[in-house]
Design a protein around this motif. Structure first.
Motif, PDB file in Angstrom:
ATOM      1  N   VAL A  81       7.406   2.865  -8.406  1.00 51.31           N
ATOM      2  CA  VAL A  81       7.564   4.312  -8.248  1.00 51.31           C
ATOM      3  C   VAL A  81       7.357   5.030  -9.578  1.00 51.31           C
ATOM      4  CG1 VAL A  81       9.239   6.123  -7.687  1.00 51.31           C
ATOM      5  CG2 VAL A  81       9.008   4.149  -6.204  1.00 51.31           C
ATOM      6  N   HIS A  82       7.763   4.407 -10.657  1.00 51.95           N
ATOM      7  CA  HIS A  82       7.621   5.020 -11.977  1.00 51.95           C
ATOM      8  C   HIS A  82       6.160   5.275 -12.353  1.00 51.95           C
ATOM      9  CE1 HIS A  82       7.300   0.682 -12.599  1.00 51.95           C
ATOM     10  NE2 HIS A  82       6.653   0.949 -13.716  1.00 51.95           N
ATOM     11  N   LEU A  83       5.223   4.626 -11.660  1.00 55.64           N
ATOM     12  CA  LEU A  83       3.797   4.828 -11.922  1.00 55.64           C
ATOM     13  C   LEU A  83       3.168   5.847 -10.975  1.00 55.64           C
ATOM     14  CD1 LEU A  83       2.733   1.089 -12.394  1.00 55.64           C
ATOM     15  CD2 LEU A  83       3.242   2.772 -14.181  1.00 55.64           C
ATOM     16  N   ALA A  84       3.941   6.381 -10.049  1.00 52.85           N
ATOM     17  CA  ALA A  84       3.410   7.285  -9.023  1.00 52.85           C
ATOM     18  C   ALA A  84       2.883   8.580  -9.636  1.00 52.85           C
ATOM     19  CB  ALA A  84       4.485   7.600  -7.990  1.00 52.85           C
ATOM     20  N   THR A  85       1.791   9.061  -9.071  1.00 49.01           N
ATOM     21  CA  THR A  85       1.190  10.317  -9.512  1.00 49.01           C
ATOM     22  C   THR A  85       0.904  11.207  -8.309  1.00 49.01           C
ATOM     23  OG1 THR A  85      -0.995   9.284  -9.493  1.00 49.01           O
ATOM     24  CG2 THR A  85       0.145   9.348 -11.612  1.00 49.01           C
ATOM     25  N   PRO A  86       1.965  11.755  -7.682  1.00 52.53           N
ATOM     26  CA  PRO A  86       1.755  12.636  -6.540  1.00 52.53           C
ATOM     27  C   PRO A  86       1.098  13.944  -6.997  1.00 52.53           C
ATOM     28  CG  PRO A  86       4.103  12.377  -7.022  1.00 52.53           C
ATOM     29  CD  PRO A  86       3.341  11.549  -8.006  1.00 52.53           C
ATOM     30  N   PRO A  87       0.577  14.731  -6.119  1.00 51.76           N
ATOM     31  CA  PRO A  87       0.588  14.512  -4.671  1.00 51.76           C
ATOM     32  C   PRO A  87      -0.531  13.566  -4.264  1.00 51.76           C
ATOM     33  CG  PRO A  87      -0.512  16.577  -5.143  1.00 51.76           C
ATOM     34  CD  PRO A  87      -0.041  16.023  -6.478  1.00 51.76           C
ATOM     35  N   TYR A  88      -0.302  12.880  -3.159  1.00 53.58           N
ATOM     36  CA  TYR A  88      -1.303  11.984  -2.608  1.00 53.58           C
ATOM     37  C   TYR A  88      -2.082  12.745  -1.550  1.00 53.58           C
ATOM     38  CZ  TYR A  88       0.872   8.179  -5.065  1.00 53.58           C
ATOM     39  OH  TYR A  88       1.351   7.372  -6.054  1.00 53.58           O
ATOM     40  N   LYS A  89      -3.364  12.887  -1.774  1.00 50.24           N
ATOM     41  CA  LYS A  89      -4.221  13.581  -0.815  1.00 50.24           C
ATOM     42  C   LYS A  89      -4.906  12.545   0.056  1.00 50.24           C
ATOM     43  CE  LYS A  89      -5.036  17.256  -4.096  1.00 50.24           C
ATOM     44  NZ  LYS A  89      -6.002  17.917  -4.950  1.00 50.24           N
ATOM     45  N   ASP A  90      -5.423  12.974   1.148  1.00 48.66           N
ATOM     46  CA  ASP A  90      -6.179  12.111   2.053  1.00 48.66           C
ATOM     47  C   ASP A  90      -5.335  10.931   2.514  1.00 48.66           C
ATOM     48  OD1 ASP A  90      -8.417  13.834   1.866  1.00 48.66           O
ATOM     49  OD2 ASP A  90      -9.042  12.841   0.020  1.00 48.66           O
ATOM     50  N   SER A  91      -5.573   9.724   1.991  1.00 49.51           N
ATOM     51  CA  SER A  91      -4.858   8.528   2.453  1.00 49.51           C
ATOM     52  C   SER A  91      -4.204   7.793   1.284  1.00 49.51           C
ATOM     53  CB  SER A  91      -5.822   7.567   3.152  1.00 49.51           C
ATOM     54  OG  SER A  91      -6.345   8.132   4.323  1.00 49.51           O
ATOM     55  N   PHE A  92      -3.108   7.072   1.603  1.00 50.05           N
ATOM     56  CA  PHE A  92      -2.490   6.189   0.625  1.00 50.05           C
ATOM     57  C   PHE A  92      -1.740   5.095   1.368  1.00 50.05           C
ATOM     58  CE2 PHE A  92       0.785   9.340   1.433  1.00 50.05           C
ATOM     59  CZ  PHE A  92       1.975   8.620   1.433  1.00 50.05           C
ATOM     60  N   PHE A  93      -1.571   3.954   0.691  1.00 52.57           N
ATOM     61  CA  PHE A  93      -0.760   2.866   1.220  1.00 52.57           C
ATOM     62  C   PHE A  93       0.664   3.058   0.709  1.00 52.57           C
ATOM     63  CE2 PHE A  93      -4.917   0.754   1.453  1.00 52.57           C
ATOM     64  CZ  PHE A  93      -4.860   0.272   2.750  1.00 52.57           C
ATOM     65  N   LEU A  94       1.630   2.951   1.606  1.00 50.69           N
ATOM     66  CA  LEU A  94       3.044   3.010   1.279  1.00 50.69           C
ATOM     67  C   LEU A  94       3.588   1.596   1.430  1.00 50.69           C
ATOM     68  CD1 LEU A  94       5.500   4.762   0.592  1.00 50.69           C
ATOM     69  CD2 LEU A  94       5.789   5.150   3.053  1.00 50.69           C
ATOM     70  N   ILE A  95       4.192   1.056   0.371  1.00 49.66           N
ATOM     71  CA  ILE A  95       4.542  -0.361   0.313  1.00 49.66           C
ATOM     72  C   ILE A  95       6.023  -0.550  -0.002  1.00 49.66           C
ATOM     73  CG2 ILE A  95       4.038  -2.557  -0.845  1.00 49.66           C
ATOM     74  CD1 ILE A  95       1.422  -1.002  -1.894  1.00 49.66           C
ATOM     75  N   ASP A  96       6.687  -1.357   0.801  1.00 49.78           N
ATOM     76  CA  ASP A  96       8.002  -1.876   0.435  1.00 49.78           C
ATOM     77  C   ASP A  96       7.848  -3.392   0.503  1.00 49.78           C
ATOM     78  OD1 ASP A  96      10.589  -2.603  -0.073  1.00 49.78           O
ATOM     79  OD2 ASP A  96      11.481  -1.214   1.368  1.00 49.78           O
ATOM     80  N   PRO A  97       7.614  -4.033  -0.642  1.00 49.67           N
ATOM     81  CA  PRO A  97       7.264  -5.453  -0.642  1.00 49.67           C
ATOM     82  C   PRO A  97       8.371  -6.393  -0.185  1.00 49.67           C
ATOM     83  CG  PRO A  97       7.516  -4.658  -2.874  1.00 49.67           C
ATOM     84  CD  PRO A  97       7.621  -3.464  -1.984  1.00 49.67           C
ATOM     85  N   LEU A  98       9.628  -5.963  -0.324  1.00 51.48           N
ATOM     86  CA  LEU A  98      10.739  -6.772   0.180  1.00 51.48           C
ATOM     87  C   LEU A  98      11.835  -5.787   0.592  1.00 51.48           C
ATOM     88  CD1 LEU A  98      12.349  -9.949  -1.464  1.00 51.48           C
ATOM     89  CD2 LEU A  98      13.372  -8.553   0.313  1.00 51.48           C
ATOM     90  N   ASP A  99      11.843  -5.439   1.850  1.00 48.13           N
ATOM     91  CA  ASP A  99      12.853  -4.539   2.387  1.00 48.13           C
ATOM     92  C   ASP A  99      14.011  -5.404   2.874  1.00 48.13           C
ATOM     93  OD1 ASP A  99      14.069  -2.205   3.241  1.00 48.13           O
ATOM     94  OD2 ASP A  99      13.083  -2.231   5.190  1.00 48.13           O
ATOM     95  N   GLY A 100      15.178  -5.195   2.302  1.00 50.03           N
ATOM     96  CA  GLY A 100      16.328  -6.039   2.634  1.00 50.03           C
ATOM     97  C   GLY A 100      16.622  -7.022   1.520  1.00 50.03           C
ATOM     98  N   THR A 101      16.439  -6.556   0.288  1.00 50.21           N
ATOM     99  CA  THR A 101      16.691  -7.440  -0.857  1.00 50.21           C
ATOM    100  C   THR A 101      18.128  -7.960  -0.855  1.00 50.21           C
ATOM    101  OG1 THR A 101      15.000  -6.303  -2.159  1.00 50.21           O
ATOM    102  CG2 THR A 101      16.604  -7.623  -3.378  1.00 50.21           C
ATOM    103  N   LYS A 102      19.078  -7.122  -0.452  1.00 45.78           N
ATOM    104  CA  LYS A 102      20.482  -7.577  -0.414  1.00 45.78           C
ATOM    105  C   LYS A 102      20.643  -8.749   0.551  1.00 45.78           C
ATOM    106  CE  LYS A 102      22.504  -3.130  -1.619  1.00 45.78           C
ATOM    107  NZ  LYS A 102      23.270  -1.975  -1.155  1.00 45.78           N
ATOM    108  N   GLU A 103      19.979  -8.691   1.698  1.00 42.59           N
ATOM    109  CA  GLU A 103      20.039  -9.793   2.666  1.00 42.59           C
ATOM    110  C   GLU A 103      19.370 -11.042   2.091  1.00 42.59           C
ATOM    111  OE1 GLU A 103      19.318  -6.647   3.441  1.00 42.59           O
ATOM    112  OE2 GLU A 103      21.067  -6.216   4.691  1.00 42.59           O
TER     113      GLU A 103
END
Length: 163
Positions: A81-103
């Motif tokens: 996220v620290h590298l993000a440069t919004p706004p994102y126009k047109d299309s972008f991939f949204l990634i959560d590489p490991l959702d549920g890290t606590k689990e």
């Protein structure tokens, strides 16, 4: 994230990416499962949530693969996220590489790898994989959704699902 010149991705183009994206998400799951949970380091993010080497390994696999598969589409990953440069126009991939890290840290199998393609602010394609369970769900808006079972490199036939 990446400095791609973003271009709009439509349903037809998304459909051509679906199998490659599925393989990529499965590889990211393999990277997670390869991490020795008993010996891994757990750090904290700015929001207090945990991050592990498994999160980072999956992120690396996904970002590297998406950069190769769709270099013209921007990326937004939870781990970068620290590298993000919004706004994102047109299309972008949204990634959560490991959702549920606590689990994952707790030794449970209820965690997922998530990748979505968003076009003009609306989700167009989504893949959610539960690597420890060998299950993956994917779909493209207007074209339906399906469940896929997998075991390492063996990917089963897609089974249509309905909500």
């Amino acid at each position: 994230m990446n400095k791609a010149q973003s271009a709009a991705v439509d349903c037809d183009k998304a459909a051509t990416l679906l199998e490659s994206l599925t393989e990529l998400v499965i590889r990211a799951g393999e990277a997670i499962l390869a991490v020795d949970r008993s010996a891994m380091r757990v750090a904290g993010k700015g929001d207090g949530s945990p991050v592990t080497e498994a999160d980072l390994a999956a992120d690396h696999v996904i970002v590297e693969g998406l950069t190769r598969l769709a270099p013209h589409v921007s990326l937004l990953s939870e781990e970068r996220v620290h590298l993000a440069t919004p706004p994102y126009k047109d299309s972008f991939f949204l990634i959560d590489p490991l959702d549920g890290t606590k689990e994952f840290v707790a030794g449970r199998d209820e965690f997922t790898v998530n990748v979505a393609l968003v076009t003009h602010g609306v989700p167009l394609l989504g893949i959610v994989s539960a690597p420890a369970l060998g299950l993956l769900w994917r779909g493209i808006v207007g074209r339906g959704a399906e469940r896929v079972r997998f075991d390492r490199a063996t990917i089963g036939a897609a089974e249509p699902i309905h909500s």
